[in-house]
Motif scaffolding. Sequence first.
Motif, PDB file in Angstrom:
ATOM      1  N   LEU A  76       0.828  -1.209   0.000  1.00 55.71           N
ATOM      2  CA  LEU A  76       0.000   0.000   0.000  1.00 55.71           C
ATOM      3  C   LEU A  76       0.864   1.262   0.000  1.00 55.71           C
ATOM      4  CD1 LEU A  76      -2.727  -1.142   2.570  1.00 55.71           C
ATOM      5  CD2 LEU A  76      -2.887  -1.119   0.071  1.00 55.71           C
ATOM      6  N   ILE A  77       1.967   1.241   0.770  1.00 58.76           N
ATOM      7  CA  ILE A  77       2.846   2.412   0.828  1.00 58.76           C
ATOM      8  C   ILE A  77       3.609   2.601  -0.485  1.00 58.76           C
ATOM      9  CG2 ILE A  77       4.857   3.430   1.987  1.00 58.76           C
ATOM     10  CD1 ILE A  77       4.029   1.946   4.512  1.00 58.76           C
ATOM     11  N   SER A  78       3.959   1.502  -1.121  1.00 55.46           N
ATOM     12  CA  SER A  78       4.809   1.584  -2.318  1.00 55.46           C
ATOM     13  C   SER A  78       4.084   2.168  -3.527  1.00 55.46           C
ATOM     14  CB  SER A  78       5.348   0.190  -2.675  1.00 55.46           C
ATOM     15  OG  SER A  78       4.336  -0.619  -3.256  1.00 55.46           O
ATOM     16  N   ILE A  79       2.763   2.082  -3.545  1.00 52.82           N
ATOM     17  CA  ILE A  79       2.016   2.536  -4.735  1.00 52.82           C
ATOM     18  C   ILE A  79       2.283   4.015  -5.033  1.00 52.82           C
ATOM     19  CG2 ILE A  79      -0.284   2.908  -5.728  1.00 52.82           C
ATOM     20  CD1 ILE A  79      -1.185   0.360  -4.234  1.00 52.82           C
ATOM     21  N   PRO A  80       2.070   4.938  -4.088  1.00 50.75           N
ATOM     22  CA  PRO A  80       2.367   6.354  -4.411  1.00 50.75           C
ATOM     23  C   PRO A  80       3.857   6.607  -4.642  1.00 50.75           C
ATOM     24  CG  PRO A  80       1.817   6.111  -2.076  1.00 50.75           C
ATOM     25  CD  PRO A  80       1.492   4.815  -2.728  1.00 50.75           C
ATOM     26  N   LEU A  81       4.711   5.896  -3.910  1.00 51.18           N
ATOM     27  CA  LEU A  81       6.159   6.087  -4.093  1.00 51.18           C
ATOM     28  C   LEU A  81       6.599   5.645  -5.487  1.00 51.18           C
ATOM     29  CD1 LEU A  81       7.524   4.900  -0.630  1.00 51.18           C
ATOM     30  CD2 LEU A  81       7.229   7.240  -1.453  1.00 51.18           C
ATOM     31  N   LEU A  82       6.044   4.543  -5.956  1.00 46.84           N
ATOM     32  CA  LEU A  82       6.379   4.065  -7.305  1.00 46.84           C
ATOM     33  C   LEU A  82       5.860   5.022  -8.357  1.00 46.84           C
ATOM     34  CD1 LEU A  82       7.630   1.916  -9.110  1.00 46.84           C
ATOM     35  CD2 LEU A  82       5.500   0.610  -8.952  1.00 46.84           C
ATOM     36  N   CYS A  83       4.668   5.559  -8.138  1.00 50.55           N
ATOM     37  CA  CYS A  83       4.116   6.539  -9.089  1.00 50.55           C
ATOM     38  C   CYS A  83       5.020   7.764  -9.188  1.00 50.55           C
ATOM     39  CB  CYS A  83       2.703   6.932  -8.678  1.00 50.55           C
ATOM     40  SG  CYS A  83       1.473   5.640  -8.919  1.00 50.55           S
ATOM     41  N   LEU A  84       5.522   8.247  -8.055  1.00 49.03           N
ATOM     42  CA  LEU A  84       6.434   9.389  -8.055  1.00 49.03           C
ATOM     43  C   LEU A  84       7.734   9.058  -8.781  1.00 49.03           C
ATOM     44  CD1 LEU A  84       5.983  10.745  -4.391  1.00 49.03           C
ATOM     45  CD2 LEU A  84       5.190  11.815  -6.529  1.00 49.03           C
ATOM     46  N   THR A  85       8.229   7.842  -8.562  1.00 52.92           N
ATOM     47  CA  THR A  85       9.472   7.418  -9.220  1.00 52.92           C
ATOM     48  C   THR A  85       9.287   7.342 -10.724  1.00 52.92           C
ATOM     49  OG1 THR A  85      10.023   6.093  -7.266  1.00 52.92           O
ATOM     50  CG2 THR A  85      11.222   5.606  -9.289  1.00 52.92           C
ATOM     51  N   LEU A  86       8.118   6.923 -11.177  1.00 46.25           N
ATOM     52  CA  LEU A  86       7.852   6.821 -12.606  1.00 46.25           C
ATOM     53  C   LEU A  86       7.872   8.186 -13.283  1.00 46.25           C
ATOM     54  CD1 LEU A  86       4.948   4.195 -12.531  1.00 46.25           C
ATOM     55  CD2 LEU A  86       7.286   3.809 -13.320  1.00 46.25           C
ATOM     56  N   LEU A  87       7.625   9.233 -12.514  1.00 47.10           N
ATOM     57  CA  LEU A  87       7.587  10.589 -13.077  1.00 47.10           C
ATOM     58  C   LEU A  87       8.979  11.202 -13.243  1.00 47.10           C
ATOM     59  CD1 LEU A  87       4.547  12.024 -11.074  1.00 47.10           C
ATOM     60  CD2 LEU A  87       4.593  11.392 -13.496  1.00 47.10           C
ATOM     61  N   LEU A  88      10.002  10.553 -12.667  1.00 41.13           N
ATOM     62  CA  LEU A  88      11.363  11.102 -12.761  1.00 41.13           C
ATOM     63  C   LEU A  88      11.845  11.153 -14.210  1.00 41.13           C
ATOM     64  CD1 LEU A  88      13.072   9.366  -9.711  1.00 41.13           C
ATOM     65  CD2 LEU A  88      12.278  11.741  -9.894  1.00 41.13           C
TER      66      LEU A  88
END
Length: 301
Positions: A289-301
């Motif tokens: 659950l925590i990784s979902i927003p973090l992964l989305c942010l990483t994809l935007l890099l």
Amino acid sequence: MVLDGVTPIILVVVLGFFSAKLQMFSINSAKELNRMVFFFALPMFCINLITNANFEKFNFILLACYVFSQAVTGTIGSLVAHRFWKLPLKTSVLIGLATTLSNHVLFVLPIAQNLFAGYIIDQISAIIIVDTILIALIVISVLEGLTSQSMSLFGILARLSKNPPVLAVFAGLLMVALAVELPVYLTKLVTFSAYAAAPTALFSMGIVIYNTPILAQLKFAVAISSIKVILQPLVFMIIAGGLLHQSAEMLKPGLMVAVGPSGTMVLIFASAYNIDPKPLAPVVVLSFLISIPLLCLTLLL
């Protein structure tokens, strides 16, 4: 663009969650689905991944940095579980595994394949191949040493021989080394079966999320999940970006995997070595659950 890649993956988990809520599937159903993935679909996936991997394009600096970050967080996770939370040593080893091993095969890679091609897929594939062999070998060796009075090479090999994904990785590497080409019908069987791994495992994850009482072990789950999805990416970026000056573009695939959730492999090891899975399941669920927003942010890099 990011939502187009992430949303289909998340929706499969959501469908699994509501199927459990509507009592269409039970936690025992999830266990059987996971068995199918572990013994059939995932080995096919590993063979398909390796036989199609572009080994010449692997970034070994990135790979070494990622393995180092795993060593750091795995050690910290095990020590925190054993010294601070007073968990048994074997359980603490699996907590270390939970802070080390990402759910890259069944979560991060499918999202990456929806959005990218080339370099990012090549590097995630490299991490998966190394993880499957190296992490499995280390964890099995340690657990064998803690379980048996005397650890033997035969015992370790015997355990590895019962791990289908590990066998599939070795089989795939052997096929690549010997330039073995499967008949067309077998190639199509492997490819077709590999497609079943991710959606089945993600649907099962939804069932597990519904049936896991996270609040009962919330502090522990938050602490361990944070080591996995926050500390590991930080260690990776410090080493690869800060010390070795890898660019953001070069770092991206490793960072995507580092922010990924704990792999469900920890639950399979718990079953194999008769270790109580209760401390592990909330970590797997909360880290997801925590990784979902973090992964989305990483994809935007």
